[in-house]
Motif scaffolding. Structure first.
Motif, PDB file in Angstrom:
ATOM      1  N   UNK A 322       0.865  -1.184   0.000  1.00  0.00           N
ATOM      2  CA  UNK A 322       0.000   0.000   0.000  1.00  0.00           C
ATOM      3  C   UNK A 322       0.895   1.225   0.000  1.00  0.00           C
ATOM      4  N   UNK A 323       0.552   2.223  -0.798  1.00  0.00           N
ATOM      5  CA  UNK A 323       1.335   3.455  -0.849  1.00  0.00           C
ATOM      6  C   UNK A 323       0.405   4.632  -1.016  1.00  0.00           C
ATOM      7  N   UNK A 324       0.812   5.787  -0.527  1.00  0.00           N
ATOM      8  CA  UNK A 324      -0.029   6.981  -0.649  1.00  0.00           C
ATOM      9  C   UNK A 324       0.785   8.239  -0.378  1.00  0.00           C
ATOM     10  N   UNK A 325       0.342   9.380  -0.917  1.00  0.00           N
ATOM     11  CA  UNK A 325       0.980  10.662  -0.600  1.00  0.00           C
ATOM     12  C   UNK A 325       0.677  11.074   0.846  1.00  0.00           C
ATOM     13  N   UNK A 326       1.577  11.858   1.407  1.00  0.00           N
ATOM     14  CA  UNK A 326       1.362  12.390   2.755  1.00  0.00           C
ATOM     15  C   UNK A 326       1.726  13.868   2.783  1.00  0.00           C
ATOM     16  N   UNK A 327       1.279  14.523   3.837  1.00  0.00           N
ATOM     17  CA  UNK A 327       1.638  15.915   4.122  1.00  0.00           C
ATOM     18  C   UNK A 327       2.435  15.901   5.420  1.00  0.00           C
ATOM     19  N   UNK A 328       3.585  16.568   5.434  1.00  0.00           N
ATOM     20  CA  UNK A 328       4.481  16.541   6.599  1.00  0.00           C
ATOM     21  C   UNK A 328       4.628  17.938   7.183  1.00  0.00           C
ATOM     22  N   UNK A 329       5.425  18.033   8.226  1.00  0.00           N
ATOM     23  CA  UNK A 329       5.585  19.292   8.932  1.00  0.00           C
ATOM     24  C   UNK A 329       6.283  20.364   8.113  1.00  0.00           C
ATOM     25  N   UNK A 330       5.815  21.587   8.284  1.00  0.00           N
ATOM     26  CA  UNK A 330       6.493  22.707   7.634  1.00  0.00           C
ATOM     27  C   UNK A 330       7.800  22.985   8.349  1.00  0.00           C
TER      28      UNK A 330
END
Length: 558
Positions: A322-330
């Motif tokens: 399973x793979x997916x985009x993520x949003x990380x810390x600024x």
């Protein structure tokens, strides 16, 4: 021959030379060296009555090859060690104190060098704690003393090198970086790649010298096949065309550098094209160093988040399931690199608002609008009171939260702001990791629990009620920072240094002192530099073995 008591001061220095001072990793190697000889009654290990043992020469000859592991082999000074070995080999008698000192120096230097190499290859040239980096994984625990003892007692002198090679990280990722580093250094030796001159964006149909430079640049890095024909090229001298092959090559280049894939050379793509090969080599080196900070294994089944790639993978038996985009810390709220174990899922989570966010973003709005908290489903709870947001459509954690309790209060979660996943660079969070497919991840994690079918999970979400689901099979979560890696098909991937960690590590590695012992300082024969380290516990002198008067200086196995 009696023991060389005049070298007693070597193991009880009142200070440490500049080559060691303030270098935690090198001090550790020196302490290991002292301990190694103490356990062996201070007998030389690289020599016997017949002279230097073959292992000494094997080690010195092997050092340059470890440049392919990202080590700066100049630090280990193989030429100086070879000269010292040659001098000892040519010594006819060790009755002379100066000759005894040369033997002792060679033995201690080789031991210190070997233990340093063992440490650097297995655990890293530097440690995150030394760098104050946001990296909190646990490296392997390697018995340095045992490794050297094993190497010196083996029947085959080449085992000294085989053991060193066996200590590099046992990951395919590391092996691929190793191969890429060799390839990029070969490319560097040929002159690297040409720069593409500045100018307007380049796209299909463009012609001229800048396109010719672009074709040469893409061919050098393998993005454009060397034999790619140039379609519809004009007859004018020196002209070139941006054809379909170049469009495909630019797209491939953009993909493996994390850029928006357009097939056009805009300012961002031009900047990446013009990064020198020397910079890419250093990028490969710092990422190899990070692999040496890793534990012996990631696990048979785990979640991996690569922060600069903005991506999550679920790995099972070495395969991505399973793979997916993520949003990380600024940048102001960086996501740290660490490992922990996921143990439960929270459905319809509350958002316990951190004080920093409450004070900076929410309370000022509430002060000017008395109804702000109620209109945003926020409330005060507890004693002392803390601010939280109730489950609901505008809750920034969305409908699912994935917990692996840790010291950083970092977790994975859903988000109502799904439009942000369309961005190429996704560093927008306060440190936690927003994931694009939370339901898919939850279904995977609960697949072994018959109670929690996908339908049951959806019903729980639809209820709007907060509840926790314990995982029957908790699994490791590794949040890491890789800016260079190699895909199984050999594609070398690079990403921007999102938080500046590469630059910090690169600078620290470049500033490392040589791996050598200023033995004259340690004996007190030369004045030490300023800022001396604490005195060390006195140890006996290294003993020099007897050599029969008729023995020759040739090497013999010991």
């Amino acid at each position: 021959m009696a023991g060389c008591g005049e070298h007693h001061s070597l193991f009880k220095p009142k200070t440490l030379p500049a080559s060691l001072r303030d270098q935690k990793e090198l001090i550790q190697a020196w302490e290991e060296t002292r301990s190694f000889y103490e356990k062996r009654a201070f007998q030389p290990v690289w020599s016997n009555a017949g002279g230097p043992r073959p292992q000494a020469e094997e080690l010195i000859k092997a050092i340059p090859a470890f440049g392919a592991d990202g080590l700066d082999v100049r630090r280990y000074q193989p030429a100086r060690l070879a000269a010292l070995l040659k001098e000892v080999k040519e010594t006819k008698s060790f009755d002379d104190p100066a000759a005894q000192q040369r033997l002792v120096d060679m033995d201690v230097e080789l031991t210190y060098t070997y233990l340093s190499l063992v440490n650097h290859l297995s655990r890293g040239r530097l440690q995150p704690k030394t760098l104050h980096a946001d990296w909190y994984t646990k490296p392997r625990n390697v018995d340095l003393d045992a490794r050297l003892g094993q190497a010196l007692t083996a029947d085959d002198s080449r085992e000294i090198v085989n053991i060193l090679r066996s200590l590099t990280p046992r990951y395919l990722h590391y092996d691929r970086l190793h191969q890429a580093l060799v390839a990029y250094r070969a490319l560097q030796a040929k002159g690297g790649w040409p720069a593409v001159p500045p100018g307007p964006d380049l796209k299909a149909g463009a012609r001229g010298p800048r396109v010719a430079a672009l074709r040469a640049r893409l061919a050098a890095s393998g993005d454009l096949p060397a034999a790619a024909p140039q379609g519809n090229a004009p007859a004018a001298s020196g002209a070139a065309v941006f054809d379909g092959a170049v469009t495909a090559a630019v797209s491939h280049f953009q993909q493996r550098h994390g850029l928006e894939v357009t097939g056009k050379v805009d300012a961002d793509t031009l900047a990446e094209l013009n990064v020198p090969v020397e910079d890419r080599i250093r990028q490969l080196q710092v990422n190899m160093e990070r692999w040496r900070w890793m534990p012996a294994t990631l696990g048979e089944r785990y979640i991996l988040v690569n922060v600069p790639e903005f991506r999550l993978d679920v790995i099972e038996d070495g395969k991505t399931v399973l793979t997916m985009p993520v949003i990380v810390g600024k940048d102001q709220s960086r996501t740290p690199a660490f490992s922990d174990k996921m143990s439960y899922i929270e459905v319809n989570p509350y958002w316990n608002i951190p004080n920093t966010i409450a004070e900076a973003e929410i309370l000022p709005k509430a002060a000017s609008d008395p109804g702000y908290l109620a209109s945003h489903n926020m409330e005060y709870v507890g004693d002392p009171p803390r601010l939280r947001q109730l489950p609901g459509g505008d809750n920034p954690l969305g409908q699912l939260k994935f917990m692996f309790p840790n010291d950083f209060d970092i977790y994975l979660h859903d988000t109502p702001a799904h439009h942000l996943f369309a961005r190429t660079e996704r560093s927008f969070s306060h440190g936690c990791i927003r994931i694009q497919k939370p339901f898919d991840l939850a279904v995977y994690l609960l697949k072994d629990d018959p109670k929690w079918t996908p339908e049951a999970l959806q019903a729980a979400i639809d209820s709007g009620e907060n509840q926790q689901i314990s995982l029957k099979r908790p699994l490791p979560v590794h949040i890491l920072y890789w800016t260079a890696w190699v895909e199984p098909d050999g594609t070398v991937e690079f990403r921007k240094d999102l938080y500046g960690h590469d630059a910090q590590l690169e600078q620290a590695l470049a500033a490392e002192p040589p791996v050598w012992l200023d033995l004259n300082v340690m004996r007190g024969e030369v004045k030490a530099a300023a800022n001396p380290a604490a005195p060390r516990k006195p140890l006996p002198a290294l003993q020099v073995p007897e050599r029969p008067p008729s023995s020759s200086p040739k090497s013999t196995a010991g």
